[in-house]
Design a protein around this motif. Structure first.
Motif, PDB file in Angstrom:
ATOM      1  N   VAL A 296       0.843  -1.186   0.000  1.00 53.46           N
ATOM      2  CA  VAL A 296       0.000   0.000   0.000  1.00 53.46           C
ATOM      3  C   VAL A 296       0.882   1.242   0.000  1.00 53.46           C
ATOM      4  O   VAL A 296       1.834   1.349   0.772  1.00 53.46           O
TER       5      VAL A 296
ATOM      6  N   GLN B 111       0.459   5.342   0.352  1.00 57.05           N
ATOM      7  CA  GLN B 111      -0.461   6.413   0.676  1.00 57.05           C
ATOM      8  C   GLN B 111       0.218   7.762   0.480  1.00 57.05           C
ATOM      9  O   GLN B 111       1.302   8.002   1.006  1.00 57.05           O
TER      10      GLN B 111
ATOM     11  N   PRO C 233      -3.820  11.005   4.742  1.00 55.50           N
ATOM     12  CA  PRO C 233      -3.735  10.441   3.387  1.00 55.50           C
ATOM     13  C   PRO C 233      -4.733  11.101   2.452  1.00 55.50           C
ATOM     14  O   PRO C 233      -5.925  11.177   2.744  1.00 55.50           O
TER      15      PRO C 233
ATOM     16  N   ARG D 114      -4.769  10.225  -1.028  1.00 49.77           N
ATOM     17  CA  ARG D 114      -5.180   9.136  -1.908  1.00 49.77           C
ATOM     18  C   ARG D 114      -4.279   7.946  -1.649  1.00 49.77           C
ATOM     19  O   ARG D 114      -3.168   8.080  -1.149  1.00 49.77           O
ATOM     20  N   SER D 115      -4.797   6.764  -1.965  1.00 54.00           N
ATOM     21  CA  SER D 115      -4.067   5.531  -1.706  1.00 54.00           C
ATOM     22  C   SER D 115      -3.984   4.707  -2.979  1.00 54.00           C
ATOM     23  O   SER D 115      -4.921   4.688  -3.786  1.00 54.00           O
TER      24      SER D 115
ATOM     25  N   HIS E 120      -9.325   5.267   0.396  1.00 53.17           N
ATOM     26  CA  HIS E 120      -8.520   5.327   1.612  1.00 53.17           C
ATOM     27  C   HIS E 120      -9.068   4.397   2.686  1.00 53.17           C
ATOM     28  O   HIS E 120      -8.318   3.729   3.395  1.00 53.17           O
TER      29      HIS E 120
ATOM     30  N   ALA F  55      -7.904   0.730   2.461  1.00 59.42           N
ATOM     31  CA  ALA F  55      -6.477   0.415   2.522  1.00 59.42           C
ATOM     32  C   ALA F  55      -6.176  -0.703   3.509  1.00 59.42           C
ATOM     33  O   ALA F  55      -5.237  -1.486   3.309  1.00 59.42           O
TER      34      ALA F  55
END
Length: 257
Positions: A91, A93, A199, A201-202, A228, A231
């Motif tokens: 992931v 972020q 965050p 966007r992820s 988000h 995640a």
């Protein structure tokens, strides 16, 4: 000096449902089948494994097994097979810039509180902002940026290293869990820390590698955008802390005199 130059705009797919995991599994299986088409049928059974216990990794592993079987690839049920297909997800972020503009929150008549993001230069590590008669906060004149001598607590409870700080402007007087009351006063000058952002966007990087004998034989990689809030599906679960040890039991027996 070279300057930053953005890439040309390009679309990126988003995973929002388990069905999208299935679409990805089908695409990966197609590419793995193409990479192994020269192998003799059934000569090298493949065991599908996951790098972690993340819910996405486990779900994609199950779907990938079915899609490989659909394409006639021999899939092993035991990890003793010589060839492993390993699923891994990372992931990423992207943090949006933080803001130092905190606002006072009223708690009761004449009492307000503001939390996070301010270190006060002075004898005490953290203290309340100066307050004038009548309850109005008074900010010091702008001062040159300097480096704070002590770490500051972040909005997430972590400790940040020393960073450049700037005196608070007259329009903003936040504090670290500081409470202001009418008629209160303090001697320290408030100095703002940049608040850590959240965050914005992820993304998730999905890598599936074909491995054997300590070597990489082939692999695939894909990048998707994810919400988000989703995640956590792609992160390994936190280890459970051991619980308290059970108290030893005592056995009583009644005997006749």
């Amino acid at each position: 000096m070279p300057f930053a130059e953005s890439h040309a705009p390009k679309g990126q797919k988003t995973m929002r449902a388990v069905q999208h995991w299935d679409v990805l599994a089908d695409d990966i299986a197609s590419r793995i089948a193409d990479k192994t088409r020269e192998w003799p049928p059934g000569a090298h059974p493949i065991y599908v494994a996951a790098r972690s216990d993340a819910r996405f990794n486990q779900g994609l592993r199950k779907l990938l097994i079915l899609r490989l079987v659909d394409r006639g690839i021999t899939v092993a049920t035991e990890p003793t097979a010589a060839v492993h297909l390993v699923v891994d997800a990372q992931v990423v972020q992207h943090i949006q810039p933080g803001s130092s503009a905190l606002h006072w929150m009223p708690l009761a008549a004449g009492v307000s509180v503001a939390r996070d993001g301010v270190h006060f230069h002075g004898a005490n590590a953290y203290s309340a902002a100066p307050v004038a008669e009548g309850g109005a906060a008074v900010a010091a004149a702008a001062a040159p940026a300097e480096t704070a001598p002590v770490p500051a607590p972040s909005a997430f409870g972590a400790i940040l290293p020393p960073m450049p700080v700037t005196a608070a402007p007259a329009s903003v007087v936040p504090a670290v869990a500081a409470v202001r009351r009418a008629g209160g006063a303090a001697q320290d000058t408030p100095v703002l820390y940049p608040r850590p952002g959240v965050p914005d966007r992820s993304e998730v990087l999905v890598v599936v590698s074909l491995e054997s004998g300590g070597r990489y034989l082939a692999g695939t990689s894909d990048v998707y955008s994810v919400a988000h809030d989703d995640a956590l599906l792609y992160l390994a679960p936190e280890p459970l802390l051991p619980g308290p040890q059970p108290a030893p039991l005592k056995t009583w027996r009644v005997v006749s005199p």
